[in-house]
Design a protein around this motif. Structure first.
Motif, PDB file in Angstrom:
ATOM      1  N   GLN B  43       0.831  -1.211   0.000  1.00  0.00           N
ATOM      2  CA  GLN B  43       0.000   0.000   0.000  1.00  0.00           C
ATOM      3  C   GLN B  43       0.869   1.266   0.000  1.00  0.00           C
ATOM      4  O   GLN B  43       0.519   2.251  -0.657  1.00  0.00           O
ATOM      5  CB  GLN B  43      -0.953  -0.018   1.203  1.00  0.00           C
ATOM      6  CG  GLN B  43      -2.013  -1.114   1.058  1.00  0.00           C
ATOM      7  CD  GLN B  43      -3.055  -1.100   2.167  1.00  0.00           C
ATOM      8  OE1 GLN B  43      -2.773  -0.701   3.291  1.00  0.00           O
ATOM      9  NE2 GLN B  43      -4.257  -1.541   1.848  1.00  0.00           N
ATOM     10  N   TYR B  67      -7.249   0.746   4.002  1.00  0.00           N
ATOM     11  CA  TYR B  67      -7.985   0.691   2.743  1.00  0.00           C
ATOM     12  C   TYR B  67      -7.346   1.703   1.813  1.00  0.00           C
ATOM     13  O   TYR B  67      -7.355   2.890   2.101  1.00  0.00           O
ATOM     14  CB  TYR B  67      -9.452   1.056   2.962  1.00  0.00           C
ATOM     15  CG  TYR B  67     -10.077   0.349   4.127  1.00  0.00           C
ATOM     16  CD1 TYR B  67     -10.045  -1.037   4.192  1.00  0.00           C
ATOM     17  CD2 TYR B  67     -10.657   1.049   5.165  1.00  0.00           C
ATOM     18  CE1 TYR B  67     -10.591  -1.698   5.256  1.00  0.00           C
ATOM     19  CE2 TYR B  67     -11.221   0.385   6.235  1.00  0.00           C
ATOM     20  CZ  TYR B  67     -11.184  -0.987   6.278  1.00  0.00           C
ATOM     21  OH  TYR B  67     -11.725  -1.635   7.338  1.00  0.00           O
ATOM     22  N   GLY B  68      -6.814   1.272   0.704  1.00  0.00           N
ATOM     23  CA  GLY B  68      -6.130   2.200  -0.193  1.00  0.00           C
ATOM     24  C   GLY B  68      -4.776   2.573   0.387  1.00  0.00           C
ATOM     25  O   GLY B  68      -3.777   1.900   0.168  1.00  0.00           O
ATOM     26  N   SER B 244     -17.615   7.204   2.237  1.00  0.00           N
ATOM     27  CA  SER B 244     -18.271   6.281   1.291  1.00  0.00           C
ATOM     28  C   SER B 244     -18.848   7.038   0.105  1.00  0.00           C
ATOM     29  O   SER B 244     -18.713   6.611  -1.045  1.00  0.00           O
ATOM     30  CB  SER B 244     -19.407   5.510   1.983  1.00  0.00           C
ATOM     31  OG  SER B 244     -18.889   4.676   2.984  1.00  0.00           O
ATOM     32  N   GLU B 248     -17.577   6.726  -3.919  1.00  0.00           N
ATOM     33  CA  GLU B 248     -18.525   6.375  -4.975  1.00  0.00           C
ATOM     34  C   GLU B 248     -18.614   7.464  -6.050  1.00  0.00           C
ATOM     35  O   GLU B 248     -18.575   7.174  -7.247  1.00  0.00           O
ATOM     36  CB  GLU B 248     -19.891   6.153  -4.322  1.00  0.00           C
ATOM     37  CG  GLU B 248     -20.889   5.492  -5.214  1.00  0.00           C
ATOM     38  CD  GLU B 248     -22.203   5.289  -4.479  1.00  0.00           C
ATOM     39  OE1 GLU B 248     -22.211   4.591  -3.453  1.00  0.00           O
ATOM     40  OE2 GLU B 248     -23.210   5.852  -4.934  1.00  0.00           O
ATOM     41  N   GLU B 251     -15.516   7.336  -8.140  1.00  0.00           N
ATOM     42  CA  GLU B 251     -15.542   6.164  -9.030  1.00  0.00           C
ATOM     43  C   GLU B 251     -16.435   6.426 -10.229  1.00  0.00           C
ATOM     44  O   GLU B 251     -16.078   6.134 -11.361  1.00  0.00           O
ATOM     45  CB  GLU B 251     -16.124   4.955  -8.298  1.00  0.00           C
ATOM     46  CG  GLU B 251     -15.167   4.281  -7.368  1.00  0.00           C
ATOM     47  CD  GLU B 251     -15.721   2.951  -6.876  1.00  0.00           C
ATOM     48  OE1 GLU B 251     -16.946   2.717  -6.997  1.00  0.00           O
ATOM     49  OE2 GLU B 251     -14.918   2.155  -6.379  1.00  0.00           O
ATOM     50  N   ASN B 252     -17.615   6.968  -9.951  1.00  0.00           N
ATOM     51  CA  ASN B 252     -18.582   7.160 -11.023  1.00  0.00           C
ATOM     52  C   ASN B 252     -18.115   8.211 -12.022  1.00  0.00           C
ATOM     53  O   ASN B 252     -18.377   8.105 -13.212  1.00  0.00           O
ATOM     54  CB  ASN B 252     -19.947   7.530 -10.450  1.00  0.00           C
ATOM     55  CG  ASN B 252     -20.559   6.376  -9.675  1.00  0.00           C
ATOM     56  OD1 ASN B 252     -20.055   5.258  -9.726  1.00  0.00           O
ATOM     57  ND2 ASN B 252     -21.628   6.641  -8.947  1.00  0.00           N
ATOM     58  N   GLY B 255     -13.882   6.751 -12.921  1.00  0.00           N
ATOM     59  CA  GLY B 255     -13.616   5.361 -13.270  1.00  0.00           C
ATOM     60  C   GLY B 255     -12.558   4.738 -12.378  1.00  0.00           C
ATOM     61  O   GLY B 255     -11.842   5.447 -11.662  1.00  0.00           O
ATOM     62  N   ILE B 256     -12.466   3.406 -12.433  1.00  0.00           N
ATOM     63  CA  ILE B 256     -11.538   2.725 -11.523  1.00  0.00           C
ATOM     64  C   ILE B 256     -10.438   2.004 -12.295  1.00  0.00           C
ATOM     65  O   ILE B 256      -9.668   1.249 -11.731  1.00  0.00           O
ATOM     66  CB  ILE B 256     -12.285   1.706 -10.644  1.00  0.00           C
ATOM     67  CG1 ILE B 256     -13.101   0.745 -11.510  1.00  0.00           C
ATOM     68  CG2 ILE B 256     -13.182   2.407  -9.651  1.00  0.00           C
ATOM     69  CD1 ILE B 256     -13.634  -0.448 -10.746  1.00  0.00           C
ATOM     70  N   ASP B 261      -6.259  -0.744  -6.170  1.00  0.00           N
ATOM     71  CA  ASP B 261      -7.062  -0.877  -4.960  1.00  0.00           C
ATOM     72  C   ASP B 261      -8.148   0.190  -5.080  1.00  0.00           C
ATOM     73  O   ASP B 261      -7.841   1.365  -5.305  1.00  0.00           O
ATOM     74  CB  ASP B 261      -6.115  -0.589  -3.774  1.00  0.00           C
ATOM     75  CG  ASP B 261      -6.701  -0.913  -2.427  1.00  0.00           C
ATOM     76  OD1 ASP B 261      -7.934  -0.930  -2.302  1.00  0.00           O
ATOM     77  OD2 ASP B 261      -5.905  -1.129  -1.495  1.00  0.00           O
ATOM     78  N   ARG B 262      -9.418  -0.181  -4.976  1.00  0.00           N
ATOM     79  CA  ARG B 262     -10.486   0.779  -5.280  1.00  0.00           C
ATOM     80  C   ARG B 262     -10.494   1.987  -4.347  1.00  0.00           C
ATOM     81  O   ARG B 262     -10.912   3.072  -4.722  1.00  0.00           O
ATOM     82  CB  ARG B 262     -11.849   0.097  -5.251  1.00  0.00           C
ATOM     83  CG  ARG B 262     -12.193  -0.512  -6.585  1.00  0.00           C
ATOM     84  CD  ARG B 262     -13.491  -1.269  -6.540  1.00  0.00           C
ATOM     85  NE  ARG B 262     -14.620  -0.471  -6.957  1.00  0.00           N
ATOM     86  CZ  ARG B 262     -15.681  -0.975  -7.597  1.00  0.00           C
ATOM     87  NH1 ARG B 262     -15.727  -2.256  -7.900  1.00  0.00           N
ATOM     88  NH2 ARG B 262     -16.687  -0.202  -7.920  1.00  0.00           N
ATOM     89  N   GLU B 263     -10.040   1.772  -3.109  1.00  0.00           N
ATOM     90  CA  GLU B 263     -10.041   2.904  -2.178  1.00  0.00           C
ATOM     91  C   GLU B 263      -8.861   3.854  -2.384  1.00  0.00           C
ATOM     92  O   GLU B 263      -8.696   4.805  -1.638  1.00  0.00           O
ATOM     93  CB  GLU B 263     -10.125   2.412  -0.740  1.00  0.00           C
ATOM     94  CG  GLU B 263     -11.575   2.194  -0.331  1.00  0.00           C
ATOM     95  CD  GLU B 263     -11.843   0.840   0.277  1.00  0.00           C
ATOM     96  OE1 GLU B 263     -10.958  -0.017   0.193  1.00  0.00           O
ATOM     97  OE2 GLU B 263     -12.941   0.654   0.813  1.00  0.00           O
TER      98      GLU B 263
END
Lengths: 141, 473
Positions: B43, B67-68, B244, B248, B251-252, B255-256, B261-263
């Motif tokens: 990380q 996370y991330g 959160s 989101e 991401e929207n 993009g990911i 790692d998404r976070e």
């Protein structure tokens, strides 16, 4: 009958895998795993219904939003989820849509609440649509 | 992954592959072993790849997997080319610690220790599903998100002196509640003035050791045995929802693709979305400041009632340990503004920084490092060297080494209570299961964490405190 969910070791938080013959069943079991960190769902009366209707750009986001509803309901409505019924997942315009009904009780004082789930995370999240369908989630507690 | 030993306490992942800068880990070999057990190093590497990162990706001595970004991660980003990341702040925005001094010595409270703890347990709401004191209106909540601890003081919780002794003076001025979702507001309304659960706690403590008499005196500590109060909590569901929501939204929008790692999702600092997150995060920071301000006020009320006086219960300081801020730092000889992320890390400004309250400015900023429930905690001081070593940051706590699941297999809450009682520590909790999960043995040795901080020079030891009464959410 297959195992519904199982907790795995995670140093800082709680990590589980939930299983199902279908994606829908695995999502229901993921909800039960999340709930089981806070109270025993089997002990909670099904006095009230709360419909759930969430969308996600992909299945991961859909799962995060769906499980996030459980936290939202306990914190803002004092509603304890006992059962998840009628869960459907369908393709929507920009991803997926999930609908379900949470049944439970809004009298928290009646039950032993022993934990707090603070957030649903994407950390180490996996959605494996094999046999059985397996979803893995880490929640912040 | 190549990891080079620079000294006994400094390790480096040299710049390689996609990394824009190297990564530095401050740890003893013992702490490094537990750091290697999870994804912390990976990380730290991932953070080093982010756009606009400056100088180095840092891991503090209590680092562990997050996370991330790792917990214990510190990174600074260029204001024009850099990013801001909700995962770089964490879900519990402005989780932090407040330390109050008292005029009481251990023997003064000995006979009434149980009563003090029982009364605090009655006054300070804790645990899950427990509402705060009032049903707030949305407008009042927005006022709190804008004004932070200032709102609390204006409404009778504590004094203006408390604000002086709070990081950011208890209010991040860039807060704008307009960008905070209804859902986050809804979660914030019932929880204001609550301690929460998990690793959050409130302790009555006594000073067990003083390392630096002069500094201790400046911070309000006169002698071993002096009674202190420590409050460890954050922005509750509101902060989690802000995190959160913006993960989101980013991401929207962005993009990911390509994110390991998404976070690690992030937005350019100056972009509309980056600014909206920053201003919302500042609102959540303010909520947490108000939260600790109210809890501190109730603790004083209890002391006044049980001990006959709360005189001398001055605030030593209040620090955030999950936050992103715009700060001036010297990089390659030039001083400029950067967006610094401290996730599970404490600011540790050395002498002279304007952000430090005047009474402490010549000495350095107080750094409060809580141990786990029932173990020692520490008061440190920020250093001038920390600027160069870690963008003025140090550790924030002990850091878990055992999963909650494993802790539950090994311990029972009642057994932990009995063991603490043998050591002269009273315990009150809303959940025995929660107590077992937070068993002292489930955490890294905080003594080792602060030793590394002290020896590396990113935060120097001032005093050690140990609990005499613990309230766990």
């Amino acid at each position: 009958m297959i195992e519904k969910f199982r907790f795995l070791d995670h140093t800082a938080d709680a990590k589980f895998q939930a299983y199902g013959r279908t994606l829908e069943e695995a999502f229901v079991n993921a909800a039960l795993a999340t709930v089981s960190l806070m109270w025993e769902p089997a002990k909670v009366e099904t006095k009230l219904d709360h419909p759930v209707d969430v969308q996600g750009r992909d299945l991961e986001q859909l799962l995060v939003r769906f499980l996030g509803e459980i936290i939202y309901l306990i914190e803002t409505r004092s509603f304890l989820v006992a059962v998840v019924d009628d869960l459907t997942i369908e393709k929507a315009d920009a991803g997926f849509r999930l609908r379900a009904v949470f049944r439970g009780d809004d009298r928290p004082a009646k039950y032993a609440i022993f934990g707090e789930v603070k957030a649903i995370t994407y950390n180490e999240m996996r959605i494996d649509q094999g046999c059985p369908v397996t979803v893995q989630v880490v929640v912040d507690i | 992954m190549e990891l080079r030993k620079k000294t006994d306490l400094i390790w480096e992942i040299p710049k390689q592959g996609e990394m824009k800068v190297a990564a530095t880990i401050y740890a003893s070999s013992r702490l490094l072993e537990s750091i290697k057990n999870d994804l912390t190093l990976q990380q730290a590497w991932n953070v080093a790849c982010l756009p606009g990162i400056q100088r180095m990706s840092y891991v503090m001595p209590d680092g562990h997997q997050g996370y991330g970004f790792p917990i214990g991660g510190v990174a600074a980003f260029d204001m024009d080319e850099g990013i801001i990341s909700p995962g770089g702040v964490g879900y519990d925005i402005n989780c932090g610690v407040r330390l109050l001094r008292t005029d009481f010595a251990e023997q003064d409270i000995a006979a009434r220790r149980k009563d003090l703890l029982a009364e605090i347990f009655k006054e300070v709401p804790a645990g899950v599903g427990k509402g705060g004191i009032t049903r707030l209106s949305r407008n009042v909540l927005k006022d709190i998100l804008t004004k932070g601890a200032e709102w609390a003081v204006e409404n009778g919780y504590g004094t203006k002196d408390d604000l002086l002794m709070t990081e950011e003076y208890g209010r991040m001025k860039d807060a704008d509640p307009a960008h905070i979702s209804d859902r986050a507001l809804e979660r914030g309304i019932p929880q204001l003035g609550t301690l929460g659960a998990g690793n959050h706690f409130l302790e009555i403590q006594k000073v067990s050791h003083i390392y630096d008499q002069d500094l201790a005196r400046v911070f309000g500590i006169a002698a071993v045995g002096q009674v202190m109060v420590m409050i460890h909590c954050g922005s509750r569901g509101l902060g989690h929802q802000v995190a959160s929501d913006y993960i989101e939204l980013m991401e929207n929008k962005l993009g990911i693709k390509g994110l390991p790692d998404r976070e690690l999702i992030h937005a350019p600092i100056r972009s509309p979305l980056g600014q909206q997150y920053y201003k919302s995060m500042c609102g959540a920071v303010n909520y947490a400041f108000a939260n600790r301000q109210m809890i501190a006020h109730w603790v004083r009320d209890v002391f006044a009632k049980v001990m006959g006086s709360a005189k001398g219960m001055r605030q030593v300081y209040d620090v955030c340990h999950n936050v992103a801020k715009i700060e001036k730092h010297t990089i390659d000889g030039k001083t400029r503004e950067v967006c610094i992320h401290r996730k599970g890390a404490t600011r540790s400004f050395g002498p002279g920084r304007q952000e430090i309250p005047e009474a402490y400015r010549a000495k350095g900023q107080p750094v409060i490092i809580p141990g786990s429930m029932g173990t020692a905690s520490y008061l440190l001081v920020g250093t001038a060297e920390a600027e160069e070593l870690s963008f003025s940051s140090t550790a924030h706590g002990a850091g878990r080494i055992m999963s909650r699941h494993e802790a539950l297999r090994r311990f029972r809450g009642e057994q932990i209570r009995d063991e603490l009682q043998k050591k002269g520590i009273e315990l009150q909790s809303t959940s025995w299961k929660g107590v077992a999960e937070e068993a002292p043995a489930a955490y890294k040795d905080v003594d080792e964490v602060v030793r590394v901080s002290h020896e590396v020079g990113i935060g120097r030891l001032v005093a050690r405190v140990v609990p005499v009464g613990v309230m766990k959410g």
